[in-house]
Design a protein around this motif. Structure first.
Motif, PDB file in Angstrom:
ATOM      1  N   ASN A 190       0.863  -1.052   0.096  1.00 37.08           N
ATOM      2  CA  ASN A 190       0.029   0.042  -0.194  1.00 37.08           C
ATOM      3  C   ASN A 190       1.095   1.285  -0.228  1.00 37.08           C
ATOM      4  O   ASN A 190       0.413   2.210   0.615  1.00 37.08           O
ATOM      5  N   GLU A 191       2.115   1.359  -0.626  1.00 36.91           N
ATOM      6  CA  GLU A 191       3.008   2.477  -0.416  1.00 36.91           C
ATOM      7  C   GLU A 191       2.162   3.495  -1.485  1.00 36.91           C
ATOM      8  O   GLU A 191       1.858   3.204  -2.579  1.00 36.91           O
ATOM      9  N   LEU A 192       2.288   4.629  -0.819  1.00 40.34           N
ATOM     10  CA  LEU A 192       1.395   5.714  -1.707  1.00 40.34           C
ATOM     11  C   LEU A 192       2.594   6.694  -2.086  1.00 40.34           C
ATOM     12  O   LEU A 192       3.596   6.691  -1.587  1.00 40.34           O
ATOM     13  N   PRO A 193       2.120   7.234  -3.439  1.00 39.29           N
ATOM     14  CA  PRO A 193       3.124   8.024  -4.014  1.00 39.29           C
ATOM     15  C   PRO A 193       3.289   9.429  -3.548  1.00 39.29           C
ATOM     16  O   PRO A 193       2.272   9.818  -2.927  1.00 39.29           O
ATOM     17  N   GLY A 194       4.472   9.946  -3.634  1.00 39.27           N
ATOM     18  CA  GLY A 194       4.768  11.343  -3.239  1.00 39.27           C
ATOM     19  C   GLY A 194       4.062  11.601  -1.893  1.00 39.27           C
ATOM     20  O   GLY A 194       4.600  10.985  -0.914  1.00 39.27           O
ATOM     21  N   ASN A 195       3.268  12.716  -1.755  1.00 43.60           N
ATOM     22  CA  ASN A 195       2.906  13.302  -0.240  1.00 43.60           C
ATOM     23  C   ASN A 195       1.430  12.611   0.093  1.00 43.60           C
ATOM     24  O   ASN A 195       0.963  13.300   0.776  1.00 43.60           O
ATOM     25  N   SER A 196       0.959  11.578  -0.869  1.00 43.20           N
ATOM     26  CA  SER A 196      -0.455  11.307  -0.546  1.00 43.20           C
ATOM     27  C   SER A 196      -0.473  10.216   0.679  1.00 43.20           C
ATOM     28  O   SER A 196       0.612   9.725   1.135  1.00 43.20           O
ATOM     29  N   THR A 197      -1.576  10.514   1.539  1.00 41.43           N
ATOM     30  CA  THR A 197      -1.547   9.665   2.866  1.00 41.43           C
ATOM     31  C   THR A 197      -2.908   9.016   2.664  1.00 41.43           C
ATOM     32  O   THR A 197      -3.412   8.106   3.449  1.00 41.43           O
ATOM     33  N   MET A 198      -3.981   9.414   1.717  1.00 38.49           N
ATOM     34  CA  MET A 198      -5.113   8.788   1.753  1.00 38.49           C
ATOM     35  C   MET A 198      -5.310   8.134   0.449  1.00 38.49           C
ATOM     36  O   MET A 198      -4.666   8.268  -0.668  1.00 38.49           O
ATOM     37  N   VAL A 199      -6.136   6.937   0.471  1.00 38.31           N
ATOM     38  CA  VAL A 199      -6.479   6.087  -0.712  1.00 38.31           C
ATOM     39  C   VAL A 199      -8.041   6.534  -1.220  1.00 38.31           C
ATOM     40  O   VAL A 199      -8.907   6.423  -0.213  1.00 38.31           O
ATOM     41  N   ASN A 250     -21.343   7.340  -9.432  1.00 37.22           N
ATOM     42  CA  ASN A 250     -20.979   8.618 -10.046  1.00 37.22           C
ATOM     43  C   ASN A 250     -19.713   8.747 -10.444  1.00 37.22           C
ATOM     44  O   ASN A 250     -18.671   9.186 -10.055  1.00 37.22           O
ATOM     45  N   PRO A 251     -19.491   8.137 -11.775  1.00 34.74           N
ATOM     46  CA  PRO A 251     -18.012   7.805 -12.294  1.00 34.74           C
ATOM     47  C   PRO A 251     -17.298   9.482 -12.304  1.00 34.74           C
ATOM     48  O   PRO A 251     -17.992  10.432 -12.426  1.00 34.74           O
ATOM     49  N   ASP A 252     -16.103   9.388 -12.359  1.00 31.33           N
ATOM     50  CA  ASP A 252     -15.291  10.546 -12.006  1.00 31.33           C
ATOM     51  C   ASP A 252     -15.453  11.386 -10.853  1.00 31.33           C
ATOM     52  O   ASP A 252     -14.859  12.463 -10.608  1.00 31.33           O
ATOM     53  N   THR A 253     -15.905  10.707  -9.987  1.00 33.61           N
ATOM     54  CA  THR A 253     -16.021  11.318  -8.309  1.00 33.61           C
ATOM     55  C   THR A 253     -15.518  10.287  -7.407  1.00 33.61           C
ATOM     56  O   THR A 253     -15.674   8.819  -7.795  1.00 33.61           O
ATOM     57  N   TYR A 254     -14.763  10.547  -6.508  1.00 35.61           N
ATOM     58  CA  TYR A 254     -14.145   9.747  -5.883  1.00 35.61           C
ATOM     59  C   TYR A 254     -14.313   9.717  -4.259  1.00 35.61           C
ATOM     60  O   TYR A 254     -14.467  10.927  -3.721  1.00 35.61           O
ATOM     61  N   ILE A 255     -14.292   8.620  -3.549  1.00 28.00           N
ATOM     62  CA  ILE A 255     -14.588   8.445  -2.388  1.00 28.00           C
ATOM     63  C   ILE A 255     -13.583   7.822  -1.477  1.00 28.00           C
ATOM     64  O   ILE A 255     -12.575   6.980  -1.895  1.00 28.00           O
ATOM     65  N   ASP A 256     -13.251   8.360  -0.360  1.00 28.76           N
ATOM     66  CA  ASP A 256     -12.193   8.114   0.480  1.00 28.76           C
ATOM     67  C   ASP A 256     -12.477   6.782   1.098  1.00 28.76           C
ATOM     68  O   ASP A 256     -13.307   6.407   1.726  1.00 28.76           O
ATOM     69  N   VAL A 257     -11.541   5.813   0.985  1.00 28.63           N
ATOM     70  CA  VAL A 257     -11.628   4.392   1.196  1.00 28.63           C
ATOM     71  C   VAL A 257     -10.316   4.039   2.209  1.00 28.63           C
ATOM     72  O   VAL A 257     -10.042   2.892   2.212  1.00 28.63           O
ATOM     73  N   THR A 258      -9.532   5.186   2.478  1.00 27.20           N
ATOM     74  CA  THR A 258      -8.392   4.797   3.434  1.00 27.20           C
ATOM     75  C   THR A 258      -8.492   3.640   4.478  1.00 27.20           C
ATOM     76  O   THR A 258      -7.665   2.843   4.554  1.00 27.20           O
ATOM     77  N   ASP A 259      -9.466   4.039   5.352  1.00 27.38           N
ATOM     78  CA  ASP A 259      -9.497   3.095   6.582  1.00 27.38           C
ATOM     79  C   ASP A 259      -9.862   1.526   6.033  1.00 27.38           C
ATOM     80  O   ASP A 259      -9.563   0.622   6.784  1.00 27.38           O
ATOM     81  N   ALA A 280     -13.164  -7.029 -11.299  1.00 22.77           N
ATOM     82  CA  ALA A 280     -12.896  -6.786 -12.784  1.00 22.77           C
ATOM     83  C   ALA A 280     -13.871  -5.489 -13.267  1.00 22.77           C
ATOM     84  O   ALA A 280     -15.194  -5.799 -13.287  1.00 22.77           O
ATOM     85  N   SER A 281     -13.203  -4.411 -13.587  1.00 24.60           N
ATOM     86  CA  SER A 281     -14.142  -3.355 -14.111  1.00 24.60           C
ATOM     87  C   SER A 281     -13.155  -2.284 -14.870  1.00 24.60           C
ATOM     88  O   SER A 281     -11.933  -2.460 -14.591  1.00 24.60           O
ATOM     89  N   SER A 282     -13.782  -1.549 -15.773  1.00 27.82           N
ATOM     90  CA  SER A 282     -13.069  -0.254 -16.053  1.00 27.82           C
ATOM     91  C   SER A 282     -12.698   0.799 -15.372  1.00 27.82           C
ATOM     92  O   SER A 282     -12.221   1.675 -15.514  1.00 27.82           O
ATOM     93  N   LEU A 283     -13.272   0.824 -13.849  1.00 26.11           N
ATOM     94  CA  LEU A 283     -13.348   1.705 -12.882  1.00 26.11           C
ATOM     95  C   LEU A 283     -11.875   1.929 -12.274  1.00 26.11           C
ATOM     96  O   LEU A 283     -11.085   0.863 -12.635  1.00 26.11           O
ATOM     97  N   GLU A 284     -11.718   2.730 -11.559  1.00 24.95           N
ATOM     98  CA  GLU A 284     -10.538   2.779 -10.802  1.00 24.95           C
ATOM     99  C   GLU A 284     -10.685   2.424  -9.380  1.00 24.95           C
ATOM    100  O   GLU A 284     -11.225   3.218  -8.445  1.00 24.95           O
ATOM    101  N   CYS A 285     -10.106   1.202  -9.012  1.00 25.95           N
ATOM    102  CA  CYS A 285     -10.324   0.755  -7.562  1.00 25.95           C
ATOM    103  C   CYS A 285      -9.580   1.555  -6.525  1.00 25.95           C
ATOM    104  O   CYS A 285     -10.263   1.781  -5.528  1.00 25.95           O
ATOM    105  N   ARG A 286      -8.383   1.482  -6.592  1.00 26.87           N
ATOM    106  CA  ARG A 286      -7.546   2.225  -5.606  1.00 26.87           C
ATOM    107  C   ARG A 286      -6.852   3.287  -6.371  1.00 26.87           C
ATOM    108  O   ARG A 286      -6.042   3.070  -7.222  1.00 26.87           O
ATOM    109  N   VAL A 287      -6.803   4.675  -5.858  1.00 24.02           N
ATOM    110  CA  VAL A 287      -6.238   5.759  -6.195  1.00 24.02           C
ATOM    111  C   VAL A 287      -5.736   6.598  -5.402  1.00 24.02           C
ATOM    112  O   VAL A 287      -6.188   6.731  -4.231  1.00 24.02           O
ATOM    113  N   ALA A 288      -4.622   7.584  -5.877  1.00 24.60           N
ATOM    114  CA  ALA A 288      -3.873   8.483  -4.688  1.00 24.60           C
ATOM    115  C   ALA A 288      -3.912   9.729  -5.590  1.00 24.60           C
ATOM    116  O   ALA A 288      -3.649   9.618  -6.629  1.00 24.60           O
ATOM    117  N   PHE A 289      -3.783  10.748  -4.726  1.00 26.15           N
ATOM    118  CA  PHE A 289      -3.793  12.119  -5.202  1.00 26.15           C
ATOM    119  C   PHE A 289      -2.788  12.638  -4.731  1.00 26.15           C
ATOM    120  O   PHE A 289      -2.544  12.827  -3.350  1.00 26.15           O
TER     121      PHE A 289
END
Length: 93
Positions: free
Chosen positions: A27-36, A43-52, A63-72
């Motif tokens: 679960n290493e996050l890139p850069g200064n990200s601390t949340m997943v 609601n595609p193109d909208t993101y929900i916090d799933v860190t916990d 399997a889907s075309s969605l983005e399961c885990r994303v960092a910003f």
């Protein structure tokens, strides 16, 4: 004893390979990200916090075309630079 001596380099390689995998955090996050984040399937193109949920390993990515885990960068899904960590639909267990 000579037989064992010949196998020491192989043993050292196996131990090193195991250590490299064992001590790498999945679960290493890139850069200064601390949340997943996960893309909201309703609601595609909208993101929900799933860190916990991710930290507790209480999810799967189906399997889907969605983005399961994303960092910003700056943990900002509106203005931050996105890094997709895993593709698929996020499903909480």
């Amino acid at each position: 004893m000579k037989k064992l001596e010949g196998k020491l380099p192989l043993l050292a390689f196996v131990v090193a390979a195991f250590a490299a995998v064992a001590f790498t955090s999945p679960n290493e996050l890139p850069g200064n990200s601390t949340m997943v984040w996960a893309e909201d399937p309703s609601n595609p193109d909208t993101y929900i916090d799933v860190t916990d949920i991710v930290n507790q390993n209480q999810y799967r990515c189906e399997a889907s075309s969605l983005e399961c885990r994303v960092a910003f960068t700056d943990d900002d899904p509106i203005n931050g630079e996105k890094t997709v960590l895993q593709s698929g639909e996020f499903v909480e267990l």
